[in-house]
Design a protein around this motif. Structure first.
Motif, PDB file in Angstrom:
ATOM      1  N   UNK A 103     -32.594 151.529 -37.116  1.00 40.03           N
ATOM      2  CA  UNK A 103     -31.703 152.665 -36.918  1.00 40.03           C
ATOM      3  C   UNK A 103     -32.370 153.702 -36.024  1.00 40.03           C
ATOM      4  N   UNK A 104     -33.659 153.915 -36.266  1.00 44.95           N
ATOM      5  CA  UNK A 104     -34.388 154.893 -35.464  1.00 44.95           C
ATOM      6  C   UNK A 104     -34.579 154.415 -34.028  1.00 44.95           C
ATOM      7  N   UNK A 105     -34.979 153.168 -33.877  1.00 42.67           N
ATOM      8  CA  UNK A 105     -35.403 152.708 -32.546  1.00 42.67           C
ATOM      9  C   UNK A 105     -34.280 152.215 -31.649  1.00 42.67           C
ATOM     10  N   UNK A 106     -33.291 151.527 -32.246  1.00 42.02           N
ATOM     11  CA  UNK A 106     -32.340 150.816 -31.383  1.00 42.02           C
ATOM     12  C   UNK A 106     -31.683 151.689 -30.329  1.00 42.02           C
ATOM     13  N   UNK A 113     -27.488 157.470 -27.171  1.00 40.50           N
ATOM     14  CA  UNK A 113     -27.788 158.658 -27.958  1.00 40.50           C
ATOM     15  C   UNK A 113     -27.712 158.461 -29.453  1.00 40.50           C
ATOM     16  N   UNK A 114     -26.936 157.518 -29.893  1.00 40.28           N
ATOM     17  CA  UNK A 114     -26.821 157.309 -31.332  1.00 40.28           C
ATOM     18  C   UNK A 114     -26.247 155.925 -31.577  1.00 40.28           C
ATOM     19  N   UNK A 115     -26.144 155.559 -32.855  1.00 39.26           N
ATOM     20  CA  UNK A 115     -25.530 154.288 -33.193  1.00 39.26           C
ATOM     21  C   UNK A 115     -24.016 154.407 -33.118  1.00 39.26           C
ATOM     22  N   UNK A 116     -23.352 153.264 -33.229  1.00 34.81           N
ATOM     23  CA  UNK A 116     -21.904 153.278 -33.067  1.00 34.81           C
ATOM     24  C   UNK A 116     -21.202 154.028 -34.189  1.00 34.81           C
ATOM     25  N   UNK A 117     -21.730 153.939 -35.420  1.00 38.46           N
ATOM     26  CA  UNK A 117     -21.030 154.561 -36.551  1.00 38.46           C
ATOM     27  C   UNK A 117     -21.986 155.421 -37.364  1.00 38.46           C
ATOM     28  N   UNK A 118     -22.293 156.611 -36.870  1.00 42.32           N
ATOM     29  CA  UNK A 118     -23.285 157.438 -37.554  1.00 42.32           C
ATOM     30  C   UNK A 118     -22.949 157.701 -39.018  1.00 42.32           C
ATOM     31  N   UNK A 119     -21.665 157.871 -39.325  1.00 40.56           N
ATOM     32  CA  UNK A 119     -21.326 158.180 -40.716  1.00 40.56           C
ATOM     33  C   UNK A 119     -21.599 156.996 -41.621  1.00 40.56           C
ATOM     34  N   UNK A 120     -21.378 155.792 -41.091  1.00 39.99           N
ATOM     35  CA  UNK A 120     -21.639 154.598 -41.883  1.00 39.99           C
ATOM     36  C   UNK A 120     -23.124 154.515 -42.222  1.00 39.99           C
ATOM     37  N   UNK A 205     -33.586 144.746 -24.171  1.00 45.35           N
ATOM     38  CA  UNK A 205     -34.953 144.681 -24.687  1.00 45.35           C
ATOM     39  C   UNK A 205     -35.012 143.600 -25.758  1.00 45.35           C
ATOM     40  N   UNK A 206     -36.126 142.912 -25.833  1.00 41.78           N
ATOM     41  CA  UNK A 206     -36.199 141.751 -26.729  1.00 41.78           C
ATOM     42  C   UNK A 206     -35.951 142.162 -28.171  1.00 41.78           C
ATOM     43  N   UNK A 207     -36.342 143.386 -28.519  1.00 39.33           N
ATOM     44  CA  UNK A 207     -36.126 143.851 -29.881  1.00 39.33           C
ATOM     45  C   UNK A 207     -34.637 143.852 -30.227  1.00 39.33           C
ATOM     46  N   UNK A 208     -33.807 144.164 -29.250  1.00 35.81           N
ATOM     47  CA  UNK A 208     -32.367 144.166 -29.511  1.00 35.81           C
ATOM     48  C   UNK A 208     -31.880 142.753 -29.817  1.00 35.81           C
ATOM     49  N   UNK A 209     -32.424 141.772 -29.116  1.00 34.50           N
ATOM     50  CA  UNK A 209     -32.038 140.395 -29.435  1.00 34.50           C
ATOM     51  C   UNK A 209     -32.423 140.050 -30.869  1.00 34.50           C
ATOM     52  N   UNK A 210     -33.640 140.395 -31.228  1.00 33.55           N
ATOM     53  CA  UNK A 210     -34.080 140.115 -32.592  1.00 33.55           C
ATOM     54  C   UNK A 210     -33.136 140.764 -33.595  1.00 33.55           C
TER      55      UNK A 210
END
Ligand code: HEM
Ligand SMILES: [Cu+2]
Ligand SMILES: [Cu+2]
Lengths: 837, 189, 114
Positions: A103-106, A113-120, A205-210
């Motif tokens: 959540x922090x890194x992606x 700027x943020x994840x798709x569903x911050x409230x979730x 980035x490879x981390x996203x694939x993982x």
């Protein structure tokens, strides 16, 4: 306009404006936080607290086992302690910790700027925290779960565990798993849709694939566990005999459901750590990661294989050899993708100029420990060997080599690598070396000798052993090692505390990395990037030193804040070209209150106030309905400027908005649960004793078909309703009416048309299947009612199109589940009465 | 298996240390080569050999080292919290023995493991593998003691607070004495 | 709906399907007694059914690979397409090997509980 003018290319002004919009408010406002920086750190810190608790329990275990007839703990306490140690480490530490890390890194690695569903994300966090607190509360009260972390029934059933202990596990863990599922949906959608423009799949980035692979595995892996927990809880609470062999149930059903989750779980824990290694190691080696494509292929294969080996935990339950061979071979095979990754890392090191550093030291620890764990894993995958070693301390040693090697050491490497990012400070003191060596040596002393203890025949989970068995010396050595290791962890904690206190600030990019998370100020501002970059290379080969200032000056996309809105870009999932402007919801208390309502449901279940649970459920549903209210309704424009002269539609008008994908994914998880349920019931027919049931009373077939048909009116109605504003009223009205009738029918069939569900597992199965369908009908009717209400209020179809599309998915799925129930009923009937095939 | 694992471990760790510490080590081999050699060429034959050997070994253990003609002796082992009861369906007049299992030496014995309450697991480490006693199922396991003597047995599936104490003893007797011991006519020691 | 990532996983989806089918058939066969008589070569009907299923599964996966190779991924950039094509080929080869490896036991191992 003047405000915009002053912000233009002025980093300080831009920061102030964005910070005001994205920042979390102080005081009580913290409970309303939705920002991924805050939520991610909360997840990680909370997980660390649980790690400390689990670690203390581990020390209690080692103290007890240090001598043969220790009077330190009695059997009951020991049972609670090892159960809680395993449960906490797996469910409350490992999974939430990497969730927090993702959540922090992606968003940073993906350049957004943020994840798709911050409230979730916020809701998931509260569920995790409250669920964890239920478990810890039970531990303090002395009523913690005590049947082992895999809760084998009948030991955990109401007959042999009449207390509240098992309920704490079943309900608490299910509560926590809500956060895992919501994180899975959120991570997948973010990786697919919310990236920096230009970041096509081959540039991720490879981390996203993982994480994409891991999140998908979670989506498929957790539903069987949740299903198992529900069924066992239903058996305990309402006497539906799914696992009771005297009434057509089977304890083995639990084992299948648990391990169908439990084995992938191990890879779910390992893969994020491997992703961190794949990100860090190339930076420390000063060269790009070798074999990017092969690694992607390897982790995809690994994900599938890891679902094909759950039975290797069940080699001794009496499954025939040929079936064991499938699982044994798959277990051996899973070593191949692992080897591919290991050698990709070695190739990277060989072709680079490795710099020695603390993270590298921990990567060494990872290699050393994990390779041993992998090798003992291959041994255990071999059926004859496992018949000997199963359920002994050899397995305990193996699992810690894998988990500590494959998770703890990479996480430590990661912590030393990224904590400067999180805090904006670099370490000055050097406890790090000593800490590493203490953990490393302590670990190996503890667990290497445990292999031998196991091979000498010591079963796991025993609180005392006769001195004459010759296990005492080995156990004593293990215990000493574990104390050294514990001190090592204490040193690490101290090391980080010193860093927070005395660390010195640094300029950008201390590791000379090529990933986007370093192209921002540290510690990161809540919005990450003052403007969003366009990527023209693989996302680990960029130059943060150039990109950073460029973005800070607002020269990327969305460089000018508008109307206090939180804006990010949505892209095409393959090409990475911008497709939509995604408006994120602002800070809100709703996730908190929804989690409180959800928690009250679980507490009512726990304390057996079943009659009051509908109230709590209604509260949950009400809260969720409120979520949809704050959705964006302005921006009538189909073409909003996003900078660089480009325009895109706002997400509610876009072709494939994030929430649509989220609904698809939710239904995938839901369908996995349903399919596991149907397969599970058929498994009982094959495996359980006391089949066929004596007097099964079948529901009236025509009634059943009528129920399923009326349920499919929802699907029909939703199709009609998309035509026009007027038809929308008609269609949703039709859907609503259909649901009212069909849920009424299904529920009355479940209650009146079957023999009592507690008589036999067959009727219990049908009962639960009908309840499942009914539940879908109820939710469908809420969708329909909501759409009706909006159709009455608001005649502009285009802003409602998204709601209708999402509702449509649900209606289609409900219709399918209704017909599925009919088919299942017929199949079970023919199997039972046909006396076989 | 032990030595093979040791060799593989030394190899991987050696490569890691060399790649980190020895400058220019392994540069001559292309990256793809590294991955193919280490990720496929090295593990595939090892895993294939091991897996198929294990299949054969598993079949052998399942059959319990008997040729088709040999007769196996069936013994029922019933687990319950927290003791084992052994009965001998084929030996008439034999009482039920608690926590003491008599077997003939030099003959394959088939344990039929059952449970009256929760899951237990029958295991005599020196005589063979283990088999779970799952309520509602009867699982079979063949074991064999070549020499007369005493062997320790232990429950190896967690079954509640008495689990640690759920031990039993196996006594293997000469074939001639076996029947008498089981029916209680023979006084041991 | 034809998302390129679905093509990437397709071969292993077929593997999973085969896995479930073979395992379910084996369990069902034992429970209804298809392993009891010998029909040819001292083998039971259950063994024949399993062998046939395994072979069908293998053929299906090889077919999948062939089909995947003929379709090129239609995406904007050439790089992205070659990337996806490579990955999906690797994955499919892995799936073929896995099928051959995982199910080899059906030929001779004990089918049902003693
Ligand atoms: C900090 C050092 C640790 C020590 C000294 C330790 C020690 C132990 C011991 C001795 C047992 C066996 C208890 C028994 O069978 O009687 C055990 C079980 C277990 N440990 Fe750990 N552990 C440690 C860390 C971890 C970590 C980091 C994880 C997971 C991420 C973990 C997961 C487990 C699990 C799943 C079990 C099985 C529990 C059960 O049998 O129900 N442990 N641990
Ligand atoms: Cu496993
Ligand atoms: Cu036991």
């Amino acid at each position: 306009m003047t405000e915009n003018q002053s912000i233009h290319h002025n980093p300080i002004a831009l920061h102030k404006a964005l910070d005001r919009i994205w920042g979390t408010k102080p005081g009580w406002g913290r409970l309303a936080a939705v920002n991924h920086n805050v939520i991610g750190v909360r997840f990680m810190l909370t997980a660390l607290v649980f790690f400390a608790i689990g670690g203390v329990l581990a020390m209690l275990i080692r103290t007890q086992l240090a001598s043969s007839q220790s009077v330190f703990m009695d059997a009951e306490t020991y049972g609670q302690v090892f159960t809680m140690h395993g449960t906490i480490m797996m469910f409350l530490f490992a999974i939430p910790f990497f969730e927090g890390m993702a959540i922090y890194l992606l968003p940073k690695l993906l350049g957004t700027r943020d994840l798709a569903f911050p409230r979730l994300g916020a809701y998931g966090y509260w569920c995790y925290l409250f669920g964890g607190m239920i478990l810890i509360g039970a531990l303090l009260a002395g009523v913690a779960p005590n049947s082992g972390w895999f809760m084998y029934t009948p030991l955990s059933s109401s007959v042999y565990a009449p207390g509240i202990n098992s309920d704490v596990w079943l309900l608490g863990i299910t509560f926590v798993e809500i956060s895992a599922l919501s994180a899975a949906v959120e991570i997948i959608v973010t990786i697919m849709k919310i990236r920096a423009p230009g970041m096509s799949l081959d540039r991720m980035p490879i981390f996203a694939w993982y994480m994409l692979v891991v999140a998908t595995m979670m989506l498929i892996g957790f539903p069987p566990l949740i299903l198992g927990s529900i069924l066992l809880e239903v058996e305990r609470a309402f006497d539906l005999p799914f696992f009771d062999p005297t009434r057509g149930g089977d304890p083995l059903l639990w084992q299948h459901l648990f391990w169908l989750f439990g084995h992938p779980e191990v890879y779910i824990i390992f893969l994020p750590a491997a992703g961190a290694i794949s990100t860090i190691l190339p930076v420390l080696a000063g060269t790009p990661l070798a074999g990017y494509r092969m690694i992607v292929a390897a982790i995809v294969s690994m994900a599938f294989l890891s679902f094909g080996l759950w039975v290797h935990h069940m080699y001794t339950v009496g499954i025939p050899h040929v079936a064991l061979s499938f699982f044994s071979a798959a277990s051996a095979l899973v070593a191949i993708p692992t080897a591919i990754q290991i050698f990709a890392w070695l190739a990277t090191l060989a072709h680079g100029r490795p710099r020695f550093s603390i993270p590298m030291l921990h990567i060494f620890g990872f290699f050393f420990v994990f390779v041993i764990g992998g090798l003992t894993g291959v041994m255990l995958a071999m059926v004859p060997f496992d018949w000997q070693a199963h359920d002994t301390h050899f397995v305990v040693a193996h699992l810690h080599y894998v988990l500590v090697g494959g998770f703890i050491f990479p996480m430590l490497a990661m912590a030393y690598y990224w904590v400067p990012h999180l805090t904006g400070k670099q370490p000055v003191q050097h406890l790090s070396h000593a800490a590493f060596w203490m953990i490393f040596i302590g670990f190996n002393v503890t667990f290497f000798f445990m292999h031998l203890t196991g091979l000498r025949g010591m079963p796991r989970r025993i609180f005392e052993y006769p001195p004459e068995f010759g296990w005492e010396v080995l156990n004593f050595v293990s215990s000493m090692g574990s104390f050294v290791m514990a001190m090592g962890f204490a040193l690490v904690a101290l090391d980080f505390i010193l860093l927070f206190k005395f660390g010195r600030a640094f300029r950008r990019n201390p590791w000379k990395a090529g990933t986007l998370e370093w192209a921002m100020p540290t510690p990161p501002p809540p919005y990450n990037f003052a403007s969003i970059p366009r990527i023209d290379n693989r996302a680990d080969l960029l130059d943060p030193d150039v990109i950073g200032p460029h973005l800070a000056a607002g020269r990327g996309y969305l460089g000018i804040p508008r109307d206090d809105r939180m804006e990010v870009l949505g892209v095409n999932s393959v090409t990475g070209e911008p497709e939509q402007l995604v408006l994120l919801p602002r800070q809100t208390f709703l996730p908190f209150w929804t989690a409180v309502a959800t928690g009250s449901f679980f507490l009512l279940m726990l304390f057996k106030f079943y009659w009051a649970t509908p109230v709590a459920l209604s509260a949950v549903i009400l809260c969720f309905c409120l979520w949809s209210r704050s959705g964006p309704s302005s921006f009538d424009d189909d073409a909003v400027p996003i900078g660089h002269g480009e325009t895109v539609p706002v997400h509610i008008r876009a072709e494939s908005p994030p929430s649509y994908l989220a609904m698809v994914l939710t239904l995938v998880a839901d369908a996995t649960l349903y399919i596991s349920l149907l397969f599970g019931c058929l498994f009982l027919w094959i495996s359980a004793p006391n089949w066929p049931p004596e007097n099964v009373q079948n529901p009236n077939l025509w009634l059943l078909i009528l129920a399923a048909t009326t349920m499919s009116l929802g699907s029909l109605g939703s199709r009609i309703s998309k035509k026009s504003a007027h038809m929308s009223l008609v269609g949703n009205g039709l859907a609503f009416a259909g649901y009212l009738i069909s849920t009424g029918l299904f529920i009355s069939i479940a209650f009146y048309s079957l023999a009592p569900a507690s008589v036999h597992a067959a009727t219990a199965s049908l009962f639960v299947v009908f309840c499942y369908v009914t539940l879908h009908g109820v939710v469908g009717s809420i969708f329909a009612a909501h759409a009706l209400w909006r159709a009455l209020r608001d005649h502009d179809m285009s802003v409602r199109a998204l709601d209708l599309k999402i509702g449509g998915l649900w209606h289609d799925y409900s219709a399918a589940s209704g017909f599925g129930a009919v088919g299942f009923c017929l199949l079970l009937d023919s199997l039972v009465h046909g006396g076989g095939l | 298996m032990l030595w093979g694992s040791f060799a593989l471990f030394t190899l991987v760790l050696g490569l890691f240390l060399a790649a980190v510490l020895v400058p220019r080590f392994g540069r001559g081999v292309s990256q793809t080569r590294w991955i193919i050699l280490g990720g496929l060429v090295l593990p595939l034959p090892v895993l294939t050999g091991l897996t198929f050997y294990a299949f054969a070994e598993g079949e052998f253990l399942l059959k319990g080292a008997v040729s088709e003609a040999d007769e196996v002796l069936e013994i029922r082992a019933t687990g319950r919290m927290w003791q084992w009861q052994f009965s001998y369906p084929s030996v008439s007049g034999s009482p039920v023995h608690t926590d003491l299992l008599h077997i003939p030496a030099g003959r394959t014995v088939e344990i039929i493991a059952e449970s009256e309450d929760v899951i237990h697991s029958f295991w005599v480490p020196r005589l063979g593998g283990k088999i779970d006693a799952v309520p509602g199922h009867s699982n079979r396991l063949r074991i064999r003691a070549d020499q007369p003597g005493r062997y320790g047995g232990i429950c190896s599936e967690y079954c509640g607070t008495g689990h640690a104490g759920m031990q039993f003893e196996v006594q293997a007797h000469r074939q001639e004495d076996f029947r008498e011991v089981v029916t209680g006519g023979f006084r041991h020691d | 709906m034809r998302h390129p990532l679905l093509l990437v996983i397709l071969a292993f989806v077929v593997w999973s399907g085969t896995f479930l089918l073979v395992y379910a058939t084996q369990a069902t066969g034992c429970s209804v007694g298809w392993h009891n008589d010998e029909i040819a070569f001292w083998r039971s009907p259950l063994r024949f059914i399993l062998i046939v299923l395994v072979i069908i599964g293998l053929v299906a996966i090889v077919g999948t690979l062939a089909w995947l190779r003929r379709r090129n991924t239609l995406t904007a950039a050439l790089e992205t397409s070659t990337f996806l094509d490579d990955v999906k080929t690797y994955v499919a080869i892995g799936a073929i090997f896995s099928s051959a490896f995982c199910f080899a036991g059906v030929f001779w191992l004990t089918l049902c509980p003693l």
